[in-house]
Design a protein around this motif. Structure first.
Motif, short mmCIF file in Angstrom:
data_model
loop_
_atom_site.label_atom_id
_atom_site.label_comp_id
_atom_site.label_asym_id
_atom_site.label_seq_id
_atom_site.Cartn_x
_atom_site.Cartn_y
_atom_site.Cartn_z
N GLU A 15 24.06 -22.05 51.11
CA GLU A 15 23.58 -20.72 51.46
C GLU A 15 22.11 -20.58 51.08
O GLU A 15 21.58 -21.34 50.25
CB GLU A 15 24.41 -19.65 50.76
N VAL A 29 22.66 -15.46 52.79
CA VAL A 29 23.58 -15.73 53.91
C VAL A 29 23.92 -17.20 53.91
O VAL A 29 23.18 -18.04 53.38
CB VAL A 29 22.93 -15.34 55.26
N LYS A 33 24.79 -19.38 59.23
CA LYS A 33 24.37 -18.09 59.78
C LYS A 33 22.87 -18.03 59.94
O LYS A 33 22.35 -17.53 60.95
CB LYS A 33 24.86 -16.97 58.86
N GLU A 36 21.86 -20.00 62.90
CA GLU A 36 22.25 -19.27 64.12
C GLU A 36 21.22 -18.20 64.45
O GLU A 36 20.82 -18.03 65.61
CB GLU A 36 23.62 -18.63 63.89
#
Length: 213
Positions: A15, A29, A33, A36
């Motif tokens: 993360e 996050v 993610k 993305e």
């Protein structure tokens, strides 16, 4: 180790603390993610603080970032002021014409923001008359006092006597003025001439290294 930050799939942590493209704090996050979001914005995920826990990453156009950083570094090097010490050599019994020529070079160096090392060279019996060199150095310092000051007082060094003059004007100021004058010449005018005066042809610069007096 490479100085390049890790980007996109080179980042290997579960993360990250994500910073958005405008500097906004997205928060912590998962890496997937963050990657993305980078694809959605058509940007790169760049690790900007690898030692933080979790590492801090930012969404940015990394190619553009590298280019702008290189341009800033280049401009900084261009504007960097390097202290330069010029040297001028004189004889204690220099004739008036040669003295004026040497003084002219000293004036030019000081206007450029450079320091000037003045060396009086004694030969033969002249070594028994150091006061001749001292008076000459004091005379020169007085003649250019509006442009420079005595940074290092006259002192004997073997057969020579040495004094260092420092410029009143900072190197960065001299460089800025030189650029302004160059821009004015390119525009076809002399920055010091009256508005209705025709521009003068640019004079050829004198030789950088003068001969010994």
């Amino acid at each position: 180790m490479s100085a390049e930050p890790r980007i996109n799939d080179r980042i290997r942590v579960p993360e990250v603390r994500l910073v958005g493209p405008s500097g906004e704090q997205v928060g912590i996050v998962p890496l997937a993610k963050a990657l993305e979001l980078a694809q959605e914005y058509d940007l790169d995920l760049v690790e900007v603080a690898a030692n933080a826990r979790p590492p801090v990453c930012k969404l940015m156009d990394y190619g553009k970032f590298k280019y702008e950083s290189a341009m800033k570094a280049r401009e900084a090097r261009k504007n960097q002021a390097h202290t330069v010490i010029k040297e001028m050599k004189l004889r204690p019994k220099i004739d008036p014409h040669d003295y004026d020529t040497k003084k002219g070079h000293v004036v030019r160096f000081l206007k450029q923001g450079d320091k000037v090392k003045i060396t009086i060279m004694f030969r033969g019996r002249e070594q028994s008359r150091p006061e001749l060199g001292y008076r000459l150095l004091q005379r020169l310092a007085s003649d250019v006092e509006d442009l420079g000051f005595i940074e290092s007082n006259p002192k004997q060094d073997g057969r020579n006597m040495i004094m260092v003059l420092g410029p009143h004007k900072k190197k960065t100021e001299a460089m800025a003025e030189a650029r302004e004058a160059q821009a004015a010449r390119k525009a076809g005018r002399d920055p010091k001439a009256p508005a209705d005066e025709a521009p003068a042809d640019e004079a050829e610069a004198p030789a950088e290294t003068p001969a010994e007096g």
